[in-house]
Design an enzyme around this catalytic site. Structure first.
Site, short mmCIF file in Angstrom:
data_model
loop_
_atom_site.label_atom_id
_atom_site.label_comp_id
_atom_site.label_asym_id
_atom_site.label_seq_id
_atom_site.Cartn_x
_atom_site.Cartn_y
_atom_site.Cartn_z
N HIS A 209 0.82 -1.21 0.00
CA HIS A 209 0.00 0.00 0.00
C HIS A 209 0.86 1.27 0.00
CE1 HIS A 209 -3.28 2.62 1.91
NE2 HIS A 209 -3.84 2.12 0.82
N LYS A 211 3.23 4.42 -1.12
CA LYS A 211 3.37 5.37 -2.23
C LYS A 211 4.71 6.08 -2.02
CE LYS A 211 -1.27 5.00 -1.48
NZ LYS A 211 -1.86 4.44 -0.25
N ASP A 216 17.26 10.47 -7.18
CA ASP A 216 18.69 10.60 -6.90
C ASP A 216 19.04 10.32 -5.44
OD1 ASP A 216 18.93 11.35 -9.55
OD2 ASP A 216 18.95 13.50 -9.13
N HIS A 386 -9.17 11.60 1.78
CA HIS A 386 -8.38 10.37 1.79
C HIS A 386 -7.07 10.52 2.58
CE1 HIS A 386 -5.87 7.15 -0.28
NE2 HIS A 386 -6.96 6.47 0.01
N LYS A 388 -4.08 10.78 5.40
CA LYS A 388 -3.72 9.99 6.59
C LYS A 388 -2.75 10.84 7.42
CE LYS A 388 -4.30 6.67 3.09
NZ LYS A 388 -5.69 6.46 3.22
N ASP A 393 -0.03 18.12 19.96
CA ASP A 393 0.69 18.98 20.93
C ASP A 393 1.63 20.00 20.29
OD1 ASP A 393 -0.63 17.60 22.89
OD2 ASP A 393 1.10 16.42 23.53
#
Length: 468
Positions: A209, A211, A216, A386, A388, A393
């Site tokens: 899952h 991405k 370089d 979508h 995440k 704090d």
């Protein structure tokens, strides 16, 4: 006689699986559930268990010894000093699980939504000199995919080595024609656990899952955004697709490259000789401090779940979470409830629309228990959210690919960036509050009086929460 033989074989297979479940079952609730399924659903229970139920932490599909060809980065004197500071426990936890120490001197760029993200990615790709490493759960054909193909062709002609990994299930629609084009221009491309009859039952449930793009070995990208035109044009059903991504320039990008190289070995059995950058970290380590946390079903512990759990427990003032798939296991649920009951400002920002009805029901099935404990829940109304993200704090944030569900914690290969930076935390906090202000705030009193039909759907969704 033939029927008796089949029954005997079925019983033997069932008993073999029962022994395996009792020896290797990870959680008592799941163990009991699978035992009931095997004995109450003839044939179907066994097939479901073979597809979805096996505990890969005990019975590894791919026995990869990471130390076989990698010497993971050892903490420098400065990093060791940092790991004795405010976030010592979290830093040490991540280092022991993922082997990456926190690194200073990283330049961070927060990328919101598809247009900004892909403009930034293509600009960085244009400047590539030696290597482009790219892996995505979803790589869909369309305008974006065509643009990547055109750019890859140009960079390969310039002598840049381009490697690409796509998930065999998430990118199932990626055509052989497109893959052939990639290979014909010199891109090295491999699928992660593609559909193969011989290992169908062993691999279907375990997906990559992540991405990741690393250029370089110095500029990295990760977050929630896949390669799909819906990030530019929206979705016909859900509307605008909102998401968050991160550009990292510095030592943490090199660590993302380690994650890619490990996955490259998994899919190709080819080693990548990673050469550490000559650029040294900046001496000021209390800003732009980043730590990469990667996890997968082959690891000894659920590193992303433990990281999220530690962040929730560490919070002293507030913890704000943006995620479309908050389907907490008992540990995360109790951590959120405990934090809220202790006076911590716990807020969840979740998309009002779901990309799957059963997933949406499962997510909502936990709202009552969370609201009752004082957790504030906001439903984002504009399209599909979508991202995440966790921010806490004014001190620590995480952006990455992992959801708050068992699939991300137990079955998927995931990667997140942990950022120990006050300025960056305040930036994400402001973004969260802006989105919360345009969202619907749920009331516990109103929610418990929802229609019984909604409660029934949610109960049905909750039954499948461990599998989603």
């Amino acid at each position: 006689m033939g029927l008796q033989i089949l029954i005997i074989l079925y019983v033997l297979v069932a008993l073999t699986l029962v022994v395996s479940i009792l020896l290797h079952g990870a959680k008592p609730s799941k163990t009991l559930g699978w035992l009931l399924a095997i004995f109450t659903v003839p044939v179907g229970g066994i097939l479901l268990y073979l597809l979805l139920g096996r505990n890969r932490r005990k019975n590894k599909l791919i026995r990869l010894k990471k130390e076989r060809f990698f010497k993971f980065p050892k903490p420098s004197i400065e990093q060791t000093a940092v790991m004795r500071g405010q976030f010592k426990k979290i830093m040490t936890l991540v280092y022991k699980n993922s082997h990456f120490p926190p690194t200073g001197g990283n330049e961070l760029v927060l990328l919101k939504d598809g247009k900004t993200t892909f403009e930034t990615i293509f600009k960085a790709l244009e400047a590539a000199k030696t290597t482009i490493h790219l892996q995505y759960y979803i790589f869909e054909e369309g305008e974006l995919a065509d643009a990547f193909l055109k750019l890859f062709e140009k960079k390969v002609r310039e002598g840049v080595s381009v490697r690409m990994i796509y998930d065999g299930v998430g990118s199932f629609s990626l055509s052989k024609k497109y893959i052939d084009k990639l290979e014909s221009i010199g891109v090295l491309v491999y699928p992660f656990l593609p559909f193969k009859f011989g290992r169908f039952f062993r691999s279907l449930n375990y997906r990559n899952h992540r991405k990741i793009i690393v250029i370089d070995g110095q500029i990295g990208f990760t977050g929630g955004i896949n390669i799909s035109d819906k990030y530019l044009k929206g979705d016909a059903t859900l509307g605008k697709w909102h998401d968050m991504h991160l550009q990292i320039t510095g030592a943490a990008a090199e660590h993302l490259d380690y994650v890619f190289a490990l996955d490259w070995y998994l899919v190709s059995e080819q080693e990548i000789n990673l050469i550490p950058s000559a650029n040294k970290e900046k001496k000021v380590l209390n800003t732009s401090l980043v730590q990469i946390v990667a996890g997968g079903p082959d690891d000894d512990f659920a590193s992303l779940e433990q990281t999220y759990f530690a962040m929730i427990n560490k919070a002293e003032k507030y913890i704000y979470i943006t995620n479309p798939y908050i389907i907490p296991g008992q540990a995360i649920l109790q951590a959120l409830q405990t934090a809220a009951l202790s006076g911590i400002d716990v807020r969840l920002l979740i998309s009002e629309q779901a990309d799957s009805k059963i997933v949406g029901w499962s997510v909502r099935s936990y709202f009552e228990a969370l609201l009752k404990a004082g957790v504030k829940i906001y439903l984002f109304p504009d399209g599909f959210l979508h991202s995440k993200i966790i921010v806490s704090d004014d001190a620590i944030t995480t952006i990455g690919t992992a959801n708050l569900d068992d699939r991300s914690f137990e079955q998927n290969y995931e990667v997140n960036a942990l950022i120990y930076d006050e300025v960056f935390a305040k930036l994400l906090k402001t973004d969260f509050l802006n989105d919360a202000n345009i969202s619907k705030s749920l009331s516990y009193t109103e929610f418990i009086n929802r229609p019984w039909s909604d409660k029934l759907k949610e109960g049905f969704g909750k039954l499948f929460s461990a599998l989603l």
